[in-house]
Write an enzyme that holds these catalytic residues in place. Sequence first.
Site, PDB file in Angstrom:
ATOM      1  N   ASP A 114       0.548   4.705  28.741  1.00  0.00           N
ATOM      2  CA  ASP A 114      -0.563   5.719  28.683  1.00  0.00           C
ATOM      3  C   ASP A 114      -0.992   6.475  29.884  1.00  0.00           C
ATOM      4  O   ASP A 114      -1.355   7.651  29.830  1.00  0.00           O
ATOM      5  CB  ASP A 114      -1.942   5.007  28.349  1.00  0.00           C
ATOM      6  CG  ASP A 114      -1.796   4.473  26.520  1.00  0.00           C
ATOM      7  OD1 ASP A 114      -0.808   4.800  25.998  1.00  0.00           O
ATOM      8  OD2 ASP A 114      -2.586   3.812  26.321  1.00  0.00           O
ATOM      9  N   GLU A 144       5.001   9.555  -4.646  1.00  0.00           N
ATOM     10  CA  GLU A 144       4.384   9.331  -2.978  1.00  0.00           C
ATOM     11  C   GLU A 144       2.779   8.865  -3.318  1.00  0.00           C
ATOM     12  O   GLU A 144       2.143   9.057  -4.395  1.00  0.00           O
ATOM     13  CB  GLU A 144       4.161  10.762  -2.228  1.00  0.00           C
ATOM     14  CG  GLU A 144       4.720  11.950  -3.209  1.00  0.00           C
ATOM     15  CD  GLU A 144       4.486  13.068  -2.446  1.00  0.00           C
ATOM     16  OE1 GLU A 144       3.560  13.796  -2.180  1.00  0.00           O
ATOM     17  OE2 GLU A 144       5.847  13.752  -2.254  1.00  0.00           O
ATOM     18  N   LYS A 148      -1.144   8.805  -3.575  1.00  0.00           N
ATOM     19  CA  LYS A 148      -2.153   9.828  -3.301  1.00  0.00           C
ATOM     20  C   LYS A 148      -3.069   9.338  -2.335  1.00  0.00           C
ATOM     21  O   LYS A 148      -3.843   8.453  -2.421  1.00  0.00           O
ATOM     22  CB  LYS A 148      -2.732  10.077  -4.827  1.00  0.00           C
ATOM     23  CG  LYS A 148      -3.736  11.189  -4.902  1.00  0.00           C
ATOM     24  CD  LYS A 148      -4.399  11.371  -6.235  1.00  0.00           C
ATOM     25  CE  LYS A 148      -4.812  12.469  -6.556  1.00  0.00           C
ATOM     26  NZ  LYS A 148      -6.071  12.875  -5.789  1.00  0.00           N
ATOM     27  N   ASP A 205      -6.201   9.385   0.111  1.00  0.00           N
ATOM     28  CA  ASP A 205      -7.695   9.655  -0.121  1.00  0.00           C
ATOM     29  C   ASP A 205      -8.332  10.252   1.097  1.00  0.00           C
ATOM     30  O   ASP A 205      -8.990   9.503   1.735  1.00  0.00           O
ATOM     31  CB  ASP A 205      -8.242   8.329  -0.638  1.00  0.00           C
ATOM     32  CG  ASP A 205      -9.726   8.512  -1.225  1.00  0.00           C
ATOM     33  OD1 ASP A 205      -9.736   9.893  -1.792  1.00  0.00           O
ATOM     34  OD2 ASP A 205     -10.134   7.705  -1.824  1.00  0.00           O
ATOM     35  N   TYR A 264      -0.537  13.188   6.934  1.00  0.00           N
ATOM     36  CA  TYR A 264       0.853  13.289   6.356  1.00  0.00           C
ATOM     37  C   TYR A 264       0.954  14.735   5.496  1.00  0.00           C
ATOM     38  O   TYR A 264       0.068  14.975   4.589  1.00  0.00           O
ATOM     39  CB  TYR A 264       0.724  12.116   5.166  1.00  0.00           C
ATOM     40  CG  TYR A 264       1.161  10.625   5.885  1.00  0.00           C
ATOM     41  CD1 TYR A 264       2.288  10.615   6.552  1.00  0.00           C
ATOM     42  CD2 TYR A 264       0.297   9.513   5.521  1.00  0.00           C
ATOM     43  CE1 TYR A 264       2.573   9.421   7.033  1.00  0.00           C
ATOM     44  CE2 TYR A 264       0.864   8.237   5.942  1.00  0.00           C
ATOM     45  CZ  TYR A 264       1.677   8.276   6.708  1.00  0.00           C
ATOM     46  OH  TYR A 264       2.124   7.060   7.340  1.00  0.00           O
ATOM     47  N   LYS A 319      -3.667   7.179 -11.478  1.00  0.00           N
ATOM     48  CA  LYS A 319      -4.786   7.009 -10.510  1.00  0.00           C
ATOM     49  C   LYS A 319      -4.793   5.364 -10.617  1.00  0.00           C
ATOM     50  O   LYS A 319      -4.854   4.904 -11.914  1.00  0.00           O
ATOM     51  CB  LYS A 319      -6.112   7.583 -11.112  1.00  0.00           C
ATOM     52  CG  LYS A 319      -6.142   8.816 -10.816  1.00  0.00           C
ATOM     53  CD  LYS A 319      -6.436   9.258  -9.430  1.00  0.00           C
ATOM     54  CE  LYS A 319      -7.589   9.318  -8.888  1.00  0.00           C
ATOM     55  NZ  LYS A 319      -8.814  10.382  -8.923  1.00  0.00           N
ATOM     56  N   CYS A 361     -37.818 -17.312   8.578  1.00  0.00           N
ATOM     57  CA  CYS A 361     -36.169 -17.511   8.252  1.00  0.00           C
ATOM     58  C   CYS A 361     -36.011 -18.161   7.207  1.00  0.00           C
ATOM     59  O   CYS A 361     -36.466 -19.325   7.067  1.00  0.00           O
ATOM     60  CB  CYS A 361     -35.678 -18.381   9.727  1.00  0.00           C
ATOM     61  SG  CYS A 361     -33.848 -18.678   9.445  1.00  0.00           S
ATOM     62  N   CYS A 389     -34.471 -21.990   8.324  1.00  0.00           N
ATOM     63  CA  CYS A 389     -35.412 -22.801   9.011  1.00  0.00           C
ATOM     64  C   CYS A 389     -36.758 -22.829   9.125  1.00  0.00           C
ATOM     65  O   CYS A 389     -37.674 -23.514   9.566  1.00  0.00           O
ATOM     66  CB  CYS A 389     -35.050 -23.041  10.629  1.00  0.00           C
ATOM     67  SG  CYS A 389     -35.529 -21.660  11.660  1.00  0.00           S
ATOM     68  N   CYS A 429     -33.854 -14.327  13.726  1.00  0.00           N
ATOM     69  CA  CYS A 429     -34.802 -15.959  13.481  1.00  0.00           C
ATOM     70  C   CYS A 429     -34.786 -16.237  14.917  1.00  0.00           C
ATOM     71  O   CYS A 429     -34.146 -16.319  15.804  1.00  0.00           O
ATOM     72  CB  CYS A 429     -33.853 -16.661  12.751  1.00  0.00           C
ATOM     73  SG  CYS A 429     -34.367 -18.603  12.867  1.00  0.00           S
ATOM     74  N   CYS A 472     -32.725 -23.991  14.340  1.00  0.00           N
ATOM     75  CA  CYS A 472     -32.181 -23.499  13.105  1.00  0.00           C
ATOM     76  C   CYS A 472     -30.587 -23.886  12.596  1.00  0.00           C
ATOM     77  O   CYS A 472     -29.885 -23.891  13.651  1.00  0.00           O
ATOM     78  CB  CYS A 472     -32.223 -21.744  13.190  1.00  0.00           C
ATOM     79  SG  CYS A 472     -31.583 -21.021  11.666  1.00  0.00           S
TER      80      CYS A 472
HETATM   81  S1  IVH Z   1       0.278  17.542  -4.081  1.00  0.00           S
HETATM   82  C1  IVH Z   1       0.031  21.303  -7.008  1.00  0.00           C
HETATM   83  N1  IVH Z   1       0.628  15.132  -3.161  1.00  0.00           N
HETATM   84  O1  IVH Z   1      -4.746  15.385  -4.471  1.00  0.00           O
HETATM   85  C2  IVH Z   1       0.194  19.889  -6.107  1.00  0.00           C
HETATM   86  N2  IVH Z   1      -1.448  15.977  -3.370  1.00  0.00           N
HETATM   87  O2  IVH Z   1      -5.518  16.853  -7.144  1.00  0.00           O
HETATM   88  C3  IVH Z   1      -0.954  19.522  -5.479  1.00  0.00           C
HETATM   89  N3  IVH Z   1      -3.332  14.502  -2.740  1.00  0.00           N
HETATM   90  O3  IVH Z   1      -6.415  17.998  -3.308  1.00  0.00           O
HETATM   91  C4  IVH Z   1      -1.096  18.451  -4.625  1.00  0.00           C
HETATM   92  N4  IVH Z   1      -2.005  12.969  -2.029  1.00  0.00           N
HETATM   93  O4  IVH Z   1      -5.536  16.554  -1.413  1.00  0.00           O
HETATM   94  C5  IVH Z   1      -0.352  16.087  -3.475  1.00  0.00           C
HETATM   95  N5  IVH Z   1       1.058  13.099  -2.069  1.00  0.00           N
HETATM   96  C6  IVH Z   1       0.144  13.970  -2.588  1.00  0.00           C
HETATM   97  C7  IVH Z   1      -1.320  13.976  -2.345  1.00  0.00           C
HETATM   98  C8  IVH Z   1      -2.075  14.872  -2.793  1.00  0.00           C
HETATM   99  C9  IVH Z   1      -3.261  13.482  -2.075  1.00  0.00           C
HETATM  100  C10 IVH Z   1      -4.780  15.182  -3.020  1.00  0.00           C
HETATM  101  C11 IVH Z   1      -4.802  16.601  -2.587  1.00  0.00           C
HETATM  102  C12 IVH Z   1      -4.997  17.435  -3.656  1.00  0.00           C
HETATM  103  C13 IVH Z   1      -5.423  16.534  -4.913  1.00  0.00           C
HETATM  104  C14 IVH Z   1      -4.860  17.049  -5.903  1.00  0.00           C
END
Ligand code: IVH
Length: 679
Positions: A43, A124, A126, A128, A233, A324, A418, A421, A436, A442
């Site tokens: 670093d 892949e 999804k 969050d 990503y 989901k 508390c 005690c 406490c 205690c």
């Molecule tokens: S593809 C038309 N790949 O999901 C295709 N979306 O409901 C659109 N998201 O707002 C997106 N991981 O932010 C894709 N591996 C992934 C994803 C992804 C998360 C989210 C994306 C979008 C929402 C779609």
Amino acid sequence: MDKQKLKPKLAEASLIKEVEFLRSEIEKHNYAYYVLDEPTIPDIEFDRLFQRLLALEATYPHLQTPDSPSHRVGAAPSTAFLSEAHQVPMLSLDNVFTEEAFFQFDHRIKQMIDSSEEIEYNCEPKFDGVAVSIIYEHGVLVRALTRGDGYTGENITQNIKTIKSIPLKLKKDFPDYLEIRGEVYFPLSGFEKLNQQALSTNDKLFANPRNAAAGSLRQLDSKITAKRPLAFYAYSAIYSEKNLLPDTHNENILRLKEWGIRTCPETAVVKNKNEVIHYCQQLLSKRHSLPYEIDGVVIKVNNIALQESLGFVARAPRWAVAFKFPAQEEITTLESVDFQVGRTGTLTPVARLKPVRVAGVVVSNATLHNMDEIERKGIEIGDTVIIRRAGDVIPEVVKPILEKRPLGTQKIILPTHCPVCGAKVVRLEGESAAKCEGGLSCAAQRIEAIKHFVSRKAMNIEGLGAKIIEQLVNAKLIENVAQLYTLSKVELLQLERMGDKLASNILEAIEKSKKTTFNKFIYALGIREVGEATAHQLSESYSDLNSLMQADIESLESLQDIGPVSALHIYSFFREPSNQNIIHQLIENGVHWPSKLEKAKNTDLSGKTYVITGTLSLPRDEIKAALLARGAKVASSVSKNTSGLIAGDKPGSKLTQAQGLGVPIIDENELKLILSKTE
Ligand code: IVH
């Protein structure tokens, strides 16, 4: 790096060369660290390169460029984000929640293309987080937008440039115009740190990593964003020229990698619908060990020609779907609140909930953190609340759903005493934690209190380590520090791995510790906010234990270096009958120290000031304590008023100073003599 240190007239050509070299080195190391996760230099070396670049750009502003890694520290704060249109709308995805629903999706595709052949998919996670679109022109990051409503988003270019896993410049063979899409997320480790810090500084907690990512991207001051460990990503690429498109989505992902863009290693191509289900099951079982949050799997038809023939319906593609996972957040009722007392006396409110399944586990308890959080969120008993369970983290109550508040909810009230005690609970203004005050008695704090009591700077009972203390407490042989002095050998020998010799040694150390000093005794009591220095000051300011125990807040506050918080803790500690009781037992069991009168008689070091230097065989704080106990003062620098310089090995410059001022030099043997004479 200091600007002045730079030569004012470095030849332009060599300057440009150096700046370019620095930029490419910095980005190379950034890429290795943030994209490949394989750091290449220490670093400190990296910082040196970075500081040099910042200094050169500050001195020669005409050398600045939009792709310089110097942008990663953030830019001047802006007043608002500008809305801009997406070139290609950012659509959403349809969801499926069951295997059956996914098979229907697969079946529909086969019907549409009139084929019974299995379809290859790209799977892949999804992520969050927050979806963003990033545009590169001629390989340079020029613009970044949030998803917004899918058609227009907000320009967050400055903030995106602070995310180190997003390249400011692409590696070779890129198209002239490229848009990448992906997710900015808040890594879980960073998220926990962020909230822990917020708890300690009494700031608002983020409800989840997604909110933290969104909040960080929405900062008008990109220097704040730069301090957040956001990561990225990419999951798709859009080209200006269609003929550049590869055959499959997966090849597209591989290209992104070649340009230096971070893609998720969990991404995989699978041959058919059954393999999709297998992938989903695997990822679900890994969900809680991933360093980021996901809420499902995105399944995309891998073949791009096939994607194009399937096209879109409404706002979602026909060629992709989100499978989901069970939500990490659920809704339930807050039935009651209990307060748990931690090892250091902190009271934590714990929500007792109507049991509910969250991400596969039945949750009936969740943390409410502290009273400040409860007040800030406005949670009441009887409320319908959102609770959240993420990985191994203790479930927490996120917030109440106010629209669903029934009649007759009750405020959550901090107990005055508390629950373990019965001692008083103190919550000081400006502090989020309620504590406490029954520190010595205690049950919840027993082990910590005893560990502190026996420690070297307190009663210094050698051989009585944490393990043995825990054994003693767990075997109910002692409940408080006073009972240490009534321990018998027979009792000690009941402990596992306790031999005769060790037991004798411990008993001897306990016996020896009975003879102590007033200040060590005060320190050993473990009163909040009372460290060694405060204990010393108290021992100097009060003639004996009784007057200290009876001191009122005003008298305590009038002492130098004791503020209102410490004064209140000291005062409440001695008001607690259980603490008084244990102090009396300690004295009854033989703990004693020279009274002020005796001390005055025996001390002939009062009025003297010593300075300690060099390495001595005794720890320096012990020498200091011995001198202080005899009425002397200990200073940190030599002056003509110094009574003596206590010098060990390698005494350094203090020795020459003392010699220059004619201050007597005292070696270790002389010191021992002085101490023995004055004891
Ligand atoms: S593809 C038309 N790949 O999901 C295709 N979306 O409901 C659109 N998201 O707002 C997106 N991981 O932010 C894709 N591996 C992934 C994803 C992804 C998360 C989210 C994306 C979008 C929402 C779609």
